[in-house]
Design an enzyme around this catalytic site. Structure first.
Site, PDB file in Angstrom:
ATOM      1  N   TRP A  83       0.802  -1.221   0.000  1.00 50.98           N
ATOM      2  CA  TRP A  83       0.000   0.000   0.000  1.00 50.98           C
ATOM      3  C   TRP A  83       0.841   1.280   0.000  1.00 50.98           C
ATOM      4  O   TRP A  83       1.828   1.388   0.709  1.00 50.98           O
ATOM      5  CB  TRP A  83      -0.894  -0.010   1.250  1.00 50.98           C
ATOM      6  N   ASN A  85       0.240   5.837  -0.066  1.00 50.13           N
ATOM      7  CA  ASN A  85      -0.595   7.031  -0.241  1.00 50.13           C
ATOM      8  C   ASN A  85       0.234   8.296  -0.076  1.00 50.13           C
ATOM      9  O   ASN A  85       1.142   8.517  -0.874  1.00 50.13           O
ATOM     10  CB  ASN A  85      -1.888   6.998   0.577  1.00 50.13           C
ATOM     11  N   ASP A  86      -0.023   9.163   0.885  1.00 48.02           N
ATOM     12  CA  ASP A  86       0.432  10.560   0.877  1.00 48.02           C
ATOM     13  C   ASP A  86       1.906  10.779   0.529  1.00 48.02           C
ATOM     14  O   ASP A  86       2.801  10.219   1.176  1.00 48.02           O
ATOM     15  CB  ASP A  86       0.201  11.202   2.245  1.00 48.02           C
ATOM     16  N   THR A 145       1.725  11.582   7.887  1.00 44.67           N
ATOM     17  CA  THR A 145       2.183  12.680   7.039  1.00 44.67           C
ATOM     18  C   THR A 145       2.804  13.811   7.844  1.00 44.67           C
ATOM     19  O   THR A 145       2.356  14.136   8.943  1.00 44.67           O
ATOM     20  CB  THR A 145       1.022  13.203   6.180  1.00 44.67           C
ATOM     21  N   ARG A 207      -3.243  17.140  12.509  1.00 47.36           N
ATOM     22  CA  ARG A 207      -2.268  16.330  11.786  1.00 47.36           C
ATOM     23  C   ARG A 207      -1.652  17.065  10.582  1.00 47.36           C
ATOM     24  O   ARG A 207      -2.021  18.160  10.230  1.00 47.36           O
ATOM     25  CB  ARG A 207      -2.942  15.050  11.284  1.00 47.36           C
ATOM     26  N   ASP A 208      -0.681  16.363   9.971  1.00 49.65           N
ATOM     27  CA  ASP A 208      -0.073  16.726   8.681  1.00 49.65           C
ATOM     28  C   ASP A 208       0.717  18.035   8.740  1.00 49.65           C
ATOM     29  O   ASP A 208       0.467  18.962   7.956  1.00 49.65           O
ATOM     30  CB  ASP A 208      -1.140  16.822   7.580  1.00 49.65           C
ATOM     31  N   GLU A 256      -6.887  18.524   5.107  1.00 47.73           N
ATOM     32  CA  GLU A 256      -5.683  17.713   5.326  1.00 47.73           C
ATOM     33  C   GLU A 256      -4.526  18.274   4.508  1.00 47.73           C
ATOM     34  O   GLU A 256      -4.703  19.090   3.598  1.00 47.73           O
ATOM     35  CB  GLU A 256      -5.935  16.259   4.919  1.00 47.73           C
ATOM     36  N   TRP A 348     -10.186   8.265  -2.034  1.00 48.09           N
ATOM     37  CA  TRP A 348     -10.563   7.404  -0.913  1.00 48.09           C
ATOM     38  C   TRP A 348     -11.904   6.716  -1.109  1.00 48.09           C
ATOM     39  O   TRP A 348     -12.192   5.713  -0.443  1.00 48.09           O
ATOM     40  CB  TRP A 348     -10.551   8.195   0.391  1.00 48.09           C
TER      41      TRP A 348
END
Length: 566
Positions: A83, A85-86, A145, A207-208, A256, A348
């Site tokens: 997997w 993602n970001d 992230t 977050r992030d 995000e 998503w």
């Protein structure tokens, strides 16, 4: 965007997978290009300034590597397995770009992401370096992230030129910000004592962190996603952070992956402009998730938008969690003229359902160059493919000017593989009565995507067909039409827009087995889409939805693979 978890519907840790391997020759050599001379100084992103270097020339391969699965891209960054993602914003050291992205080697049984490391000298060919920051090692959860900077002035105390990464760690649903540092140029990291450097104040979404260097004020600035707000913080040492202000917006879902940067409007240093970008949900506007942004001013503590209405960086269904960065080797006026950008090419809504057999999580987009340009009287981020992609190009085939009708445009070049570029100009010439041009992409005798342009509405669009096994399970979002406003261009020396009765549209289309990226009118609009073709021979055709238009030019260019066998 929701947090991924197999055990809960609540916040999840974003997962990412291993990076794409080098081009065959580079992989065999075990190196990637040339290293530049050391330098000092820092850009607003905290990337070390180094001398420029060019990647080594390598033989091109236009056939799929043995063992590649049906949907495996040829020149896009994908994980070897499991997997991804970001993206995490790259930085440059000694002529080498260091890039990380979220990876979950335990997919689908286990949760939690970590930072997987790849390097490049040209932002096209990549070398796997392995996991740089492992999950579940310090009792604070996985590695999510954040952003990394080169601390040229040793503000954090880990040494001059240390790489400092601050990212979200999540444990039992609680998100905190932790600091890791590297003294070997980003290849390995250690957790700082005293983590987390920012403990959660009781927020569900927190977050992030995106960190930039504010040289004018001698401080670091952090943008942090806090639900429907972006919090802005400052620090002198990357350890102690003070809250300064918040930028709150309703109607865009949970925000995000923020970004904060400067660009010169129309390349004019006197019009230097701040941009605040976020990954957001456009459902209330008839869109899906994507990257929204505002232009304005930043005084070191507060961002003030020039226009309350946001814009979108990409109008397609599959461009999210994007990061941008400058090239510190350039003089300041050139550095402020454009930035590179890369996004997660997935959505998503169906990310966990894609029928990719040997990996999950989609891919990264190609690297783009982003400029701030006045479009229809408004400062607008314009995206173009980064020039280094030209190193992948094979021998182009072109066609001359010809009529475009519902029956087509005559014979067009036949793609050699599923990895290619199209440059197409369609014109509504005097005497033409057509309204809509159609560029159809097919495989195995079946069209899987159509790129269209409506001259009267001034809109470009992409529509996908669920033709591959498993595609029907992705739901209506996969087959919904995604459109972007971009008026036809004038053919005059002065340029500008034309009336619906005349003008032309330029379409640049990058196709790579399971993705289509469309750049409209020099990148005034882009549409990025995951596609799922049937197996078989690729094909391209052009037509109108009715009436006659003019196919002014058509160029097909095969693009080389940068993958070895998987």
């Amino acid at each position: 965007m929701q947090r991924y978890s197999l055990s809960t519907l609540g916040p999840r840790g974003r997962w990412i997978a291993a990076a794409v391997v080098l081009a065959l020759v580079l992989a065999a050599a075990g190196v990637i290009g040339l290293a530049g001379r050391s330098g000092d100084g820092a850009t607003p992103d905290g990337a070390a300034a180094q001398s420029s270097g060019s990647p080594s020339e390598s033989p091109k391969s236009f056939s799929r590597p043995e063992g590649a699965s049906q949907f495996r891209p040829s020149y896009h960054l994908t994980p070897a397995k499991e997997w991804m993602n970001d993206p995490q914003r790259p930085f440059l050291l000694d002529g080498v770009w260091h890039y990380y992205y979220l990876y979950n080697a335990d997919h689908p049984e286990g949760n939690g992401t970590e930072w997987f490391h790849v390097t490049s000298t040209d932002l096209v060919h990549w070398k796997d370096e392995g996991v740089a920051i492992e999950k579940f090692k310090n009792g604070l959860g996985d590695i999510e992230t954040g952003s990394a900077v080169v601390d040229q002035d040793n503000t954090a105390g880990f040494g001059k030129g240390a790489v400092v990464a601050i990212m979200t760690q999540q444990d039992n649903g609680v998100q905190r910000q932790s600091l890791f540092y590297s003294t070997d140029k980003g290849y390995t990291f250690k957790a700082a004592e005293g983590n987390p450097v920012m403990d959660n104040p009781g927020a569900q979404h927190w977050r992030d962190p995106k960190i930039i260097r504010d040289e004018a004020r001698g401080q670091w600035v952090m943008a942090l996603a806090e639900g429907e707000k972006i919090g802005l913080y400052t620090s002198r040492n990357l350890r102690d952070w003070r809250y300064e202000s918040g930028f709150e917006r309703k109607g865009l879902g949970i925000l995000e992956c923020p970004d904060l940067f400067q660009l010169d409007l129309d390349g004019d240093p006197a019009k230097r402009t701040w941009v605040l970008a976020v990954s957001a949900n456009g459902a209330e506007e008839g869109r899906t998730t994507g990257v929204a942004y505002w232009t304005g001013t930043f005084d070191g503590t507060k961002f003030t938008p020039a226009d309350e209405k946001h814009q979108w960086l990409d109008a397609g269904a599959d461009f999210y969690a994007a990061v941008t960065w400058a090239d510190p080797r350039l003089p300041q006026n050139e550095r402020m003229a454009f930035r590179h950008a890369i996004g997660w090419m997935n959505n998503w809504t169906y990310a966990r359902k894609l029928p990719t057999a040997d990996w999950q999580g989609g891919a990264d987009s190609i690297v783009r160059d982003v400029r701030l340009k006045t479009v229809q009287g408004r400062p607008t981020l314009v995206s173009t493919p980064t020039p280094a992609l030209a190193t992948l190009e094979g021998e182009a085939q072109t066609t001359g000017r010809r009529p475009l009708t519902p029956d087509g445009a005559g014979e067009l070049p036949v793609p050699e593989s599923g990895a290619y570029r199209l440059d197409v100009t369609v014109e509504r010439a005097p005497g033409d009565d057509g309204t809509e041009a159609l560029l159809k992409l097919g495989n195995g005798g079946t069209d899987y995507a159509t790129v269209g342009y409506n001259f009267e509405a001034g809109t470009a669009w992409v529509e996908r067909a669920a033709v591959a096994p498993g595609a029907q399970a992705l739901g209506p979002l996969f087959t919904d039409r995604r459109s972007a406003q971009s008026p036809p261009q004038s053919g005059s020396q002065q340029g500008g827009t034309a009336s619906p009765e005349s003008g032309s549209v330029d379409l640049t289309v990058f196709v790579d087995y399971s993705s289509v990226e469309v750049f409209v009118n020099g990148g005034e609009q882009t549409l990025t889409s995951v596609v799922l073709p049937k197996p078989g021979q690729p094909a391209v055709s052009a037509a109108t939805a009715g009436g006659k238009l003019t196919l002014k030019s058509f160029k097909y260019t095969p693009l080389a693979t940068v993958l070895d066998a998987r």
